[in-house]
Scaffold this motif. Sequence first.
Motif, PDB file in Angstrom:
ATOM      1  N   LEU A  32       0.849  -1.187   0.000  1.00 13.34           N
ATOM      2  CA  LEU A  32       0.000   0.000   0.000  1.00 13.34           C
ATOM      3  C   LEU A  32       0.888   1.241   0.000  1.00 13.34           C
ATOM      4  O   LEU A  32       1.799   1.340   0.820  1.00 13.34           O
ATOM      5  CB  LEU A  32      -0.907  -0.008   1.231  1.00 13.34           C
ATOM      6  CG  LEU A  32      -1.847   1.176   1.406  1.00 13.34           C
ATOM      7  CD1 LEU A  32      -2.858   1.244   0.258  1.00 13.34           C
ATOM      8  CD2 LEU A  32      -2.575   1.072   2.750  1.00 13.34           C
ATOM      9  N   HIS A  45      -4.160  10.221   1.856  1.00 14.83           N
ATOM     10  CA  HIS A  45      -4.704   9.217   0.944  1.00 14.83           C
ATOM     11  C   HIS A  45      -6.117   9.665   0.643  1.00 14.83           C
ATOM     12  O   HIS A  45      -6.833  10.098   1.543  1.00 14.83           O
ATOM     13  CB  HIS A  45      -4.749   7.833   1.607  1.00 14.83           C
ATOM     14  CG  HIS A  45      -5.191   6.766   0.652  1.00 14.83           C
ATOM     15  ND1 HIS A  45      -4.339   6.212  -0.253  1.00 14.83           N
ATOM     16  CD2 HIS A  45      -6.389   6.198   0.443  1.00 14.83           C
ATOM     17  CE1 HIS A  45      -5.011   5.332  -0.969  1.00 14.83           C
ATOM     18  NE2 HIS A  45      -6.253   5.308  -0.568  1.00 14.83           N
ATOM     19  N   TYR A  46      -6.517   9.720  -0.513  1.00 13.88           N
ATOM     20  CA  TYR A  46      -6.181   9.134  -1.774  1.00 13.88           C
ATOM     21  C   TYR A  46      -5.040   9.921  -2.420  1.00 13.88           C
ATOM     22  O   TYR A  46      -4.830  11.080  -2.084  1.00 13.88           O
ATOM     23  CB  TYR A  46      -7.412   9.098  -2.699  1.00 13.88           C
ATOM     24  CG  TYR A  46      -7.967  10.458  -3.059  1.00 13.88           C
ATOM     25  CD1 TYR A  46      -7.516  11.137  -4.179  1.00 13.88           C
ATOM     26  CD2 TYR A  46      -8.913  11.085  -2.258  1.00 13.88           C
ATOM     27  CE1 TYR A  46      -8.003  12.386  -4.511  1.00 13.88           C
ATOM     28  CE2 TYR A  46      -9.401  12.325  -2.582  1.00 13.88           C
ATOM     29  CZ  TYR A  46      -8.943  12.973  -3.713  1.00 13.88           C
ATOM     30  OH  TYR A  46      -9.416  14.223  -4.018  1.00 13.88           O
ATOM     31  N   MET A 103      -9.020   6.053   5.082  1.00 14.01           N
ATOM     32  CA  MET A 103      -9.152   5.445   3.754  1.00 14.01           C
ATOM     33  C   MET A 103     -10.481   4.716   3.669  1.00 14.01           C
ATOM     34  O   MET A 103     -10.841   3.972   4.568  1.00 14.01           O
ATOM     35  CB  MET A 103      -7.991   4.465   3.543  1.00 14.01           C
ATOM     36  CG  MET A 103      -8.028   3.704   2.259  1.00 14.01           C
ATOM     37  SD  MET A 103      -6.581   2.602   2.189  1.00 14.01           S
ATOM     38  CE  MET A 103      -6.933   1.762   0.660  1.00 14.01           C
ATOM     39  N   THR A 105     -12.601   1.745   2.108  1.00 10.98           N
ATOM     40  CA  THR A 105     -12.170   0.424   1.680  1.00 10.98           C
ATOM     41  C   THR A 105     -13.289  -0.583   1.921  1.00 10.98           C
ATOM     42  O   THR A 105     -14.442  -0.204   2.162  1.00 10.98           O
ATOM     43  CB  THR A 105     -10.877   0.012   2.443  1.00 10.98           C
ATOM     44  OG1 THR A 105     -10.359  -1.201   1.897  1.00 10.98           O
ATOM     45  CG2 THR A 105     -11.110  -0.123   3.924  1.00 10.98           C
ATOM     46  N   GLU A 106     -12.923  -1.824   1.900  1.00  8.08           N
ATOM     47  CA  GLU A 106     -13.837  -2.918   2.229  1.00  8.08           C
ATOM     48  C   GLU A 106     -13.164  -3.793   3.274  1.00  8.08           C
ATOM     49  O   GLU A 106     -11.954  -4.005   3.219  1.00  8.08           O
ATOM     50  CB  GLU A 106     -14.141  -3.733   0.971  1.00  8.08           C
ATOM     51  CG  GLU A 106     -15.115  -4.851   1.175  1.00  8.08           C
ATOM     52  CD  GLU A 106     -15.437  -5.620  -0.111  1.00  8.08           C
ATOM     53  OE1 GLU A 106     -16.090  -6.667   0.012  1.00  8.08           O
ATOM     54  OE2 GLU A 106     -15.024  -5.187  -1.198  1.00  8.08           O
ATOM     55  N   ALA A 123      -3.909  -4.780   5.625  1.00  7.37           N
ATOM     56  CA  ALA A 123      -4.224  -4.717   4.199  1.00  7.37           C
ATOM     57  C   ALA A 123      -3.894  -6.049   3.541  1.00  7.37           C
ATOM     58  O   ALA A 123      -2.880  -6.680   3.842  1.00  7.37           O
ATOM     59  CB  ALA A 123      -3.433  -3.603   3.525  1.00  7.37           C
ATOM     60  N   VAL A 148      -6.572  -4.242  -5.930  1.00  6.50           N
ATOM     61  CA  VAL A 148      -6.986  -3.204  -4.986  1.00  6.50           C
ATOM     62  C   VAL A 148      -6.719  -3.651  -3.547  1.00  6.50           C
ATOM     63  O   VAL A 148      -6.787  -4.836  -3.243  1.00  6.50           O
ATOM     64  CB  VAL A 148      -8.482  -2.849  -5.144  1.00  6.50           C
ATOM     65  CG1 VAL A 148      -8.756  -2.266  -6.513  1.00  6.50           C
ATOM     66  CG2 VAL A 148      -9.362  -4.053  -4.885  1.00  6.50           C
ATOM     67  N   PRO A 149      -6.425  -2.683  -2.670  1.00 10.18           N
ATOM     68  CA  PRO A 149      -6.275  -3.035  -1.261  1.00 10.18           C
ATOM     69  C   PRO A 149      -7.636  -3.146  -0.583  1.00 10.18           C
ATOM     70  O   PRO A 149      -8.532  -2.335  -0.819  1.00 10.18           O
ATOM     71  CB  PRO A 149      -5.482  -1.850  -0.692  1.00 10.18           C
ATOM     72  CG  PRO A 149      -5.822  -0.704  -1.584  1.00 10.18           C
ATOM     73  CD  PRO A 149      -6.089  -1.290  -2.939  1.00 10.18           C
ATOM     74  N   VAL A 150      -7.799  -4.165   0.240  1.00  5.59           N
ATOM     75  CA  VAL A 150      -8.942  -4.328   1.132  1.00  5.59           C
ATOM     76  C   VAL A 150      -8.338  -4.680   2.484  1.00  5.59           C
ATOM     77  O   VAL A 150      -7.127  -4.905   2.590  1.00  5.59           O
ATOM     78  CB  VAL A 150      -9.933  -5.407   0.642  1.00  5.59           C
ATOM     79  CG1 VAL A 150     -10.566  -4.999  -0.692  1.00  5.59           C
ATOM     80  CG2 VAL A 150      -9.270  -6.766   0.516  1.00  5.59           C
ATOM     81  N   PHE A 151      -9.141  -4.727   3.516  1.00  5.48           N
ATOM     82  CA  PHE A 151      -8.603  -4.994   4.854  1.00  5.48           C
ATOM     83  C   PHE A 151      -9.326  -6.157   5.496  1.00  5.48           C
ATOM     84  O   PHE A 151     -10.506  -6.390   5.240  1.00  5.48           O
ATOM     85  CB  PHE A 151      -8.723  -3.741   5.727  1.00  5.48           C
ATOM     86  CG  PHE A 151      -7.708  -2.683   5.378  1.00  5.48           C
ATOM     87  CD1 PHE A 151      -6.575  -2.524   6.139  1.00  5.48           C
ATOM     88  CD2 PHE A 151      -7.895  -1.871   4.272  1.00  5.48           C
ATOM     89  CE1 PHE A 151      -5.619  -1.572   5.807  1.00  5.48           C
ATOM     90  CE2 PHE A 151      -6.953  -0.915   3.924  1.00  5.48           C
ATOM     91  CZ  PHE A 151      -5.812  -0.752   4.698  1.00  5.48           C
TER      92      PHE A 151
END
Length: 157
Positions: A32, A45-46, A103, A105-106, A123, A148-151
């Motif tokens: 990330l 971020h973004y 951030m 995210t999902e 992440a 894409v980054p997700v967590f």
Amino acid sequence: MAAPFGAAARFDVPEIDTFTRPYWDAAADGHLLLRRCGACGRAHHYPREFCPHCWSETVTWERASGRATLYTWSVVHRNDLRPFASRTPYVAAVVDLEEGPRMMTEVVDCAEGDLRVGMALEAIFRTAGEAIGESAEGAEGAEGGVVVPVFRPDPSS
């Protein structure tokens, strides 16, 4: 990545341009990135070409730790936009990155009842549009998907 004429629009795949290419390439490698301001020292971020805190244009890419805490979330049970309808329910979230920025995210791999404000997250990366739990391999998946980054919950906490 505009949809070809007559094709259904994809709302889940970001467009990559010259400026954001380092971010997406790093994500494909499982990292990330953030932007950090050389003038005020704050991360954001973004990705933007200027600092949203002091407006300096002296900003550079920086590798983030990938650690975050859950700030807030919503479990989405209905979304009529393709391809989201087939993914419900999913957890749309805002996380506080260890470096400071928030951030969107999902959150994945976590039961709805286990979500808690302040829970430790890490992440992980997946190809946009692929099922939860499938891993990302390279900047673009087999069908040209963007990584894409997700967590997910941090197993070390």
